[in-house]
Design an enzyme around this catalytic site. Structure first.
Site, short mmCIF file in Angstrom:
data_model
loop_
_atom_site.label_atom_id
_atom_site.label_comp_id
_atom_site.label_asym_id
_atom_site.label_seq_id
_atom_site.Cartn_x
_atom_site.Cartn_y
_atom_site.Cartn_z
N HIS A 150 0.84 -1.20 0.00
CA HIS A 150 0.00 0.00 0.00
C HIS A 150 0.88 1.24 0.00
CE1 HIS A 150 -2.37 3.14 2.35
NE2 HIS A 150 -2.97 3.06 1.18
N SER A 151 0.56 2.19 -0.85
CA SER A 151 1.27 3.48 -0.90
C SER A 151 2.77 3.26 -1.09
CB SER A 151 0.94 4.28 0.37
OG SER A 151 1.42 5.59 0.26
N MET A 152 3.60 3.81 -0.19
CA MET A 152 5.04 3.68 -0.34
C MET A 152 5.53 2.25 -0.15
SD MET A 152 6.14 6.65 -1.19
CE MET A 152 7.90 6.62 -0.91
N GLN A 177 -1.18 -0.77 -4.14
CA GLN A 177 -2.42 -0.02 -3.93
C GLN A 177 -2.07 1.45 -3.69
OE1 GLN A 177 -3.62 -2.23 -0.44
NE2 GLN A 177 -5.01 -3.54 -1.60
N THR A 179 0.10 3.41 -5.01
CA THR A 179 1.53 3.65 -4.88
C THR A 179 1.99 4.68 -5.91
OG1 THR A 179 1.97 1.43 -4.07
CG2 THR A 179 3.81 2.59 -5.04
#
Length: 895
Positions: A150-152, A177, A179
């Site tokens: 997720h993200s980073m 997700q 990212t």
């Protein structure tokens, strides 16, 4: 524009995921060496109820999946994936099941401080080795781990492949997700930008090595205002065709935009992910398949185009049409059929011979959303029944209220009939419809309105619907700064109950469609905005697909508004606001120095900002450089001077830039700088008044700029910077400057009140003619100094703000290490401390007589230009330009 970005897209259409049993997170014991090297990080195994109890001894037999949280993310965010996967495993009696692991990154702010990204990457590598070690004695021991980031966390997963000792075969599936793959959202330190450059360059240069890795990037859409979806699209590489990028609003059976956090728990999206995971299992190995083509086809099935069929790797082309059903021939070009509680099944056959000359396409829709086959192509032209046929249901596409299929007759020359199967409908009600049509008659061009029509003009078209589908081509809609509102008004001749309309905004060059279901009749508003611009080698046109009701009239109108344009500018460029604000303040600072040199008086911040904020002195030069960088000879000269590439040129290559945007952002910067200056000045005055009432005023004695006491203070703060955190030392010196400036403001107020009262005791010892003059001169000098200190403090505040993330990161991790390492601010902090200690004790009287004042007054303009040229995608450079300008001011105090 900010209001539109934050609140006015759509309501959250995601359902929350719930657990049936209490979640448990089992901490996995790591090797001592790993635990000692990464004391802040941990690895957990997710479980619920009995499943968690069974796994406490870590005798695992499932398929390992590792979840990586993002910026300030929690390892507990794995709950939604783990819980739904467990329920799905129960449905298949645990024939297959997944073990979900999660990494605790101590909720680090890695989107704002990049110094720990490399450390996180190396820790994940150690975790993968530990996870695989847990399965080593199992019958179906895995050799790789699937990762959801997720993200980073998704970027950290991609960075694994840049490690020297990492074996690429350790991961074969990566799902990210929201990212930001293309660039950091806020590039606040060079460690962040360097990390991105290393990862993206590796993926481009080593694309050949990534063929066995299947990657899916899911973006949140317009509801995600933290990471815009354009940043999540993976680089398109001809050598690496197993990378897929989609926006959640286009994902079948989800069709909803998600915000940055809800993408982790959005039930519709998590269900699609878990269904894909179970379809990826190889029955022989009981692990995720090693076949990259199968992995790609599964992800396409669940995330791009769902045919309303259960996934099959090699679906049978030919099928037998069995069952004692009635065969009915339909010769009409348009056919609809409703069925309710019919106990007899039927086959409707459509002979193609009579339609091929008159029509180019056939379109069919079915409101029964089960996964059975329903449409076939038959090659038997003589008999009234077709015993063997080609299953065309795989060509269908699932929409929220119907499944549809469109076939080009020219592509199927061997077909004699199209067959529609209607199974017995015990207690069910659904409708079917088919029609033959010419493509030209159902494709209507509609040019979008001009970007700067400001809602005064509109583009409109009227559709008298006799059919089931229309395609409205939105011509000249291909750039990200184009933003419109589409209004679709439907009117029907009769008021009978009708199926809902489905409107889809289809962007052909990327998977970012948005789908809306509307009642009939109704007025529907659709936001037409792009996440990425049209590639240069792509000539396809965006379309508005209208899945309509017969005998209804549709009016489609397009209008553009100023707020929609501002929405896109803020969405794409809000991260550059600090650059434009500081640029305006720096121009004001230069103007104040110039006025001080010419008149001997320092002008007020607000007045000087209005005078000096002149974009025509800044913007044209950057636009000229961007234009010239399109020529090879200029690029060679530019590179020979070792100058970095202008940020606007990089944004232009990403199709996220046009010259007028910079002007608009500059004006935004001027407005924000003006009102923040007013607020800052008012706050300082109130603070000084409070300070004056709390503490007995003392007259500040004029002292030398450099004293032993100040040297000791500088050395002490430099030591703090070196041994702890540079941003912490900068924050301390800023507070000291702020209190000092309050003293200046306090002294000015005090002197003013003394002049107003004029006590007799102070008038006795000074001649009557000279005293008021010297007193007013002193007050004027104090006011001039205060104005200058105010502007310097305003600039200094932005240095503090841009370095604040590393300070916050250091505070959160101080229990693990007192010294921030690496520290992006350490070396510059020492320079800033020396400069600030001198400036806070300076006055305009010393600067006025300086030989360097002319240079110091002219330098802010080129610095402002350089800041806009090189600081938009590298915010950490902004404090360097400000520091250089303040350094010249210090030299003016000395020389």
């Amino acid at each position: 524009g900010v209001r539109d970005v934050l609140f006015l897209y759509e309501e959250n259409r995601c359902s929350m995921t719930y657990m049936y049993e209490y979640p448990e997170y089992l901490k996995i014991k790591l090797p001592k060496k790993t635990a000692r090297r990464y004391p802040a990080y941990e690895l957990y195994l997710y479980g619920e109820g009995n499943y968690a109890e069974e796994n406490k001894n870590l005798l695992l037999t499932g398929i390992p999946v590792l979840f990586l949280p993002g910026n300030a993310g929690s390892y507990k965010q794995v709950r939604s994936l783990g819980s739904i996967a467990l329920r799905k495993a129960e449905d298949v009696d645990f024939k297959y099941h997944f073990n979900f692991f999660s990494v605790n990154f101590n909720e680090e702010l890695v989107a704002l401080y990049g110094g720990s990204l490399q450390r996180q990457t190396k820790f994940v590598h150690e975790c993968i080795k530990v996870i695989l070690q847990l399965y080593k004695d199992g019958e179906f021991a895995p050799t790789s781990v699937a990762i959801v980031g997720h993200s980073m966390g998704g970027l950290v997963a991609r960075a694994l492949l840049t490690l020297k000792n990492f074996k690429p075969e350790l991961i074969n599936l990566l799902i990210t997700q929201a990212t930001p793959h293309v660039a950091p959202v806020m590039p606040l330190d060079r460690y962040l930008t360097d990390f991105y450059a290393a990862v993206n360059n590796h993926w481009i240069l080593k694309a050949q090595d990534l063929r066995n890795l299947t990657t899916l990037s899911v973006a949140g859409g317009f509801r995600d205002y933290q990471v815009r979806s354009g940043l999540t699209f993976l680089p398109r590489l001809s050598q690496h065709d197993s990378a897929l990028s989609v926006v959640s609003s286009a994902v079948p059976r989800a069709w909803a935009s998600t915000d940055h956090l809800s993408i982790v728990w959005c039930k519709e999206l998590i269900l699609a992910t878990i269904r894909a995971f179970f379809d990826l299992i190889d029955e022989n190995t009981r692990q995720i398949t090693e076949d990259p083509k199968k992995r790609t086809s599964v992800l396409n099935h669940h995330f791009v185009r769902h045919p309303a069929k259960i996934f099959e790797e090699n679906p049978e082309v030919f099928t037998e049409l069995t069952g004692i059903f009635m065969w009915i021939t339909v010769k009409a070009s348009k056919w609809t059929y409703s069925v309710y509680n019919d106990s007899d099944g039927k086959y409707f056959t459509f002979p193609l011979a009579s339609h091929r000359k008159s029509y180019s396409h056939v379109y069919c829709e079915n409101s029964m959303l089960d996964t059975s086959s329903w449409i076939y192509g038959c090659m038997n032209s003589n008999l009234s029944m077709c015993l063997e046929a080609t299953d065309l249901s795989w060509r269908a596409e699932l929409l929220p209220t119907t499944k549809v299929v469109m076939l080009k007759l020219q592509d199927y020359p061997s077909f004699s009939h199209i067959v529609i199967q209607v199974p017995p409908a015990a207690g069910n009600k659904y409708t079917l419809g088919c029609e033959f049509f010419k493509e030209d008659s159902r494709t209507v061009p509609l040019p979008v309105t001009h970007l700067f029509s400001f809602g005064l003009s509109s583009s409109k078209i009227l559709l008298n619907s006799s059919g089931l589908i229309y395609n409205v081509q939105l011509q000249h809609f291909n750039q990200i700064y184009q933003a419109f509102k589409i209004y679709i008004e439907s009117h029907c001749q009769s008021l009978k109950e009708r199926k809902p309309n489905v409107y889809r905004l289809h962007i052909p060059w990327s998977h970012e469609d948005s789908i809306i279901v509307a009642k009939v009749p109704s007025l529907t508003e659709i936001s037409a905005k792009l996440h990425i611009a049209q590639p240069q080698n792509d000539s396809r046109v965006p379309e508005l697909n209208i899945y309509s009701s017969a005998d209804c009239q549709y009016e489609v109108k397009i209008k553009s508004y100023p707020s929609t344009l501002v929405f896109q500018i803020i969405r794409f460029h809000a991260g550059t606001f600090p650059v434009y604000i500081v640029s305006n303040i720096l121009l004001t600072y230069g103007g104040q120095l110039s006025t001080l040199r010419s008149t001997g008086q320092c002008s007020d911040f607000s007045l000087e900002l209005v005078r000096t904020a002149q974009p025509y002195k800044v913007e044209p030069l950057i636009s000229i450089v961007v234009f010239l960088q399109g020529f090879n000879w200029f690029r060679e000269i530019w590179e020979s001077l070792s100058l970095p590439e202008v940020d606007a040129a990089v944004l232009s290559r990403q199709d996220a830039w046009f010259p007028l945007v910079s002007l608009i952002l500059f004006l935004f910067g001027t407005g924000i700088a003006y009102w923040s200056g007013v607020f800052f000045s008012t706050s300082l005055r109130l603070f000084s008044s409070l300070w004056l009432t709390l503490i007995r005023p003392t007259v500040l004695q004029k002292d030398r700029l450099i004293t032993p006491r100040r040297v000791c203070a500088v050395l002490a703060l430099a030591l703090v910077s070196w041994t702890t955190c540079g941003a912490f030392a900068v924050f301390l010196i800023y507070l000291q400057y702020l209190f000092k400036d309050s003293d200046h403001s306090k002294e000015t107020s005090q002197n003013s009140s003394i002049q107003t009262v004029k006590p007799q005791s102070s008038m006795d010892s000074v001649p009557e003619a000279t005293q008021p003059l010297s007193k007013s001169t002193a007050i004027a000098e104090a006011v001039n100094s205060l104005k200058m200190h105010f502007t310097i403090l305003n600039l200094f505040m932005w240095i503090v703000l841009l370095n604040l993330p590393s300070f916050i990161y250091w505070l959160k991790n101080i229990r693990y290490s007192v010294r921030l390492d690496p520290d992006p601010c350490r070396s510059t902090a020492i320079i800033i401390i020396c400069i600030s200690e001198i400036l806070m004790n300076s006055s305009t009287s010393e600067v006025k007589t300086s030989k360097l004042l002319k240079i110091a007054a002219k330098v802010p303009l080129p610095l402002s230009v350089a800041m806009l040229a090189f600081g938009q995608m590298h915010l950490y450079r902004v404090p360097h330009f400000v520091t250089f300008s303040l350094l010249l001011h210090v030299l003016c105090c000395v020389v």
